[in-house]
Design a protein around this motif. Structure first.
Motif, PDB file in Angstrom:
ATOM      1  N   ASP A 269      30.912  36.890  37.153  1.00 10.73           N
ATOM      2  CA  ASP A 269      29.987  36.317  38.081  1.00 10.73           C
ATOM      3  C   ASP A 269      30.817  35.359  39.020  1.00 10.73           C
TER       4      ASP A 269
ATOM      5  N   LEU B   1      33.833  36.099  40.279  1.00 13.02           N
ATOM      6  CA  LEU B   1      34.259  37.049  41.051  1.00 13.02           C
ATOM      7  C   LEU B   1      33.564  38.017  41.923  1.00 13.02           C
ATOM      8  N   ASN B   2      32.128  38.154  41.594  1.00 13.28           N
ATOM      9  CA  ASN B   2      30.954  38.910  41.978  1.00 13.28           C
ATOM     10  C   ASN B   2      31.736  40.428  41.784  1.00 13.28           C
ATOM     11  N   VAL B   3      31.928  40.686  40.567  1.00 15.21           N
ATOM     12  CA  VAL B   3      32.146  42.079  39.833  1.00 15.21           C
ATOM     13  C   VAL B   3      31.416  42.280  38.938  1.00 15.21           C
ATOM     14  N   SER B   4      31.268  43.534  38.316  1.00 16.06           N
ATOM     15  CA  SER B   4      30.740  43.557  37.034  1.00 16.06           C
ATOM     16  C   SER B   4      31.444  43.409  35.838  1.00 16.06           C
TER      17      SER B   4
ATOM     18  N   THR C   3      33.880  45.626  34.936  1.00 13.26           N
ATOM     19  CA  THR C   3      35.280  45.585  35.658  1.00 13.26           C
ATOM     20  C   THR C   3      36.375  44.667  34.941  1.00 13.26           C
TER      21      THR C   3
ATOM     22  N   ASN D  75      36.279  44.095  31.810  1.00 13.47           N
ATOM     23  CA  ASN D  75      36.798  44.395  30.589  1.00 13.47           C
ATOM     24  C   ASN D  75      37.769  45.560  30.818  1.00 13.47           C
ATOM     25  N   ALA D  76      37.561  46.470  31.848  1.00 16.60           N
ATOM     26  CA  ALA D  76      38.688  47.478  32.237  1.00 16.60           C
ATOM     27  C   ALA D  76      40.071  46.716  32.456  1.00 16.60           C
TER      28      ALA D  76
ATOM     29  N   TYR E 203      42.469  49.378  34.159  1.00 18.93           N
ATOM     30  CA  TYR E 203      42.174  49.491  35.617  1.00 18.93           C
ATOM     31  C   TYR E 203      43.034  48.398  36.246  1.00 18.93           C
TER      32      TYR E 203
ATOM     33  N   PRO F  85      43.819  46.104  39.532  1.00 19.48           N
ATOM     34  CA  PRO F  85      42.953  45.527  40.575  1.00 19.48           C
ATOM     35  C   PRO F  85      43.480  45.766  41.862  1.00 19.48           C
ATOM     36  N   SER F  86      42.690  45.859  43.001  1.00 21.36           N
ATOM     37  CA  SER F  86      43.204  45.889  44.288  1.00 21.36           C
ATOM     38  C   SER F  86      43.734  44.406  44.769  1.00 21.36           C
TER      39      SER F  86
ATOM     40  N   PRO G 134      43.065  42.242  46.893  1.00 23.86           N
ATOM     41  CA  PRO G 134      41.972  41.140  47.298  1.00 23.86           C
ATOM     42  C   PRO G 134      41.229  40.733  46.035  1.00 23.86           C
ATOM     43  N   LEU G 135      41.233  41.620  45.073  1.00 26.74           N
ATOM     44  CA  LEU G 135      40.513  41.181  43.678  1.00 26.74           C
ATOM     45  C   LEU G 135      41.635  40.251  42.927  1.00 26.74           C
TER      46      LEU G 135
ATOM     47  N   PHE H 188      44.039  38.818  44.334  1.00 29.48           N
ATOM     48  CA  PHE H 188      44.357  37.464  45.017  1.00 29.48           C
ATOM     49  C   PHE H 188      43.340  36.368  44.706  1.00 29.48           C
ATOM     50  N   ALA H 189      41.835  37.050  44.390  1.00 31.70           N
ATOM     51  CA  ALA H 189      40.504  36.279  43.934  1.00 31.70           C
ATOM     52  C   ALA H 189      40.890  35.711  42.488  1.00 31.70           C
TER      53      ALA H 189
END
Lengths: 134, 63
Positions: free
Chosen positions: B21, B23-26, B29, B31-32, B38, B40-41, B43-44, B46-47
């Motif tokens: 919530d 990070l506004n991802v699922s 994501t 969990n991965a 996975y 991350p990019s 931007p993610l 950095f976030a």
């Protein structure tokens, strides 16, 4: 810092709702099409009735595009992977079938291309989702 | 990439859902990421670093 401004959580539900509405409209338009063609008072309306099922197809594309915009990067990764694989498989299947028409298979109309690609996409999406499941 | 997301999250008493919530991802994501399935990019990444108030290299490191 937010990565996406779109509501990631509701993207799936919104997609199913919009996709379902497009499909329902497609079925309704296809069902009404022969009657509309037969009863259209002028040529312009005949053409409109003929092309009517295309409208929900375009709406479906909009629903898919909106879904893509609302999902996060990991979901986008899976989405694009399934789209790429299904496009490749679907094209190969269509070309193979087209060649086998010379061997006696019944010719399929151009309108079969989208349902075939859609079915392959559905199967690929489910497979990819299962493969990426924790 | 290896990451210390589970530890950082546990330190702050956050669930995967809370982090998702924020990070506004699922949650899938998160969990991965945590199970290193996975990467991350930027931007993610950095976030995530920004959320935990640390540097990217404190969260992620090469395998």
């Amino acid at each position: 810092m937010s990565i996406t401004t779109a509501p990631v959580k509701s993207a799936g539900r919104t997609y199913i709702r919009e996709c379902g509405a497009s499909m329902a409209l497609y079925v309704a338009a296809t069902w009404a099409r022969p009657w509309l063609i037969a009863h259209a008072p002028n040529h312009a309306l005949v053409i409109t009735a003929i092309a009517l099922p295309a409208v929900p197809v375009w709406l479906l594309f909009v629903a898919v595009w909106r879904y893509y915009l609302h999902i996060d990067e990991y979901q986008k990764h899976q989405f694009l992977l399934s789209l790429a694989i299904s496009f490749g498989l679907g094209c190969c299947a269509l070309v193979t079938y087209n060649l086998l028409i010379d061997a006696g298979l019944p010719p399929l109309g151009f309108s079969w291309a989208w349902p075939i690609l859609a079915i392959v996409w559905l199967i690929t999406s489910v497979t990819i989702k299962r493969a990426y499941r924790p | 990439m290896k990451n210390s997301l589970p530890a950082l999250r546990a330190q702050r008493g956050m669930t995967q859902g809370d982090l998702a919530d924020a990070l506004n991802v699922s949650r899938q994501t998160i969990n991965a990421l945590e199970t290193e399935r996975y990467d991350p990019s930027l931007p993610l990444a950095f976030a995530i670093a920004g959320l935990f108030k640390c540097r990217i290299e404190d969260v992620f490191s090469p395998k």
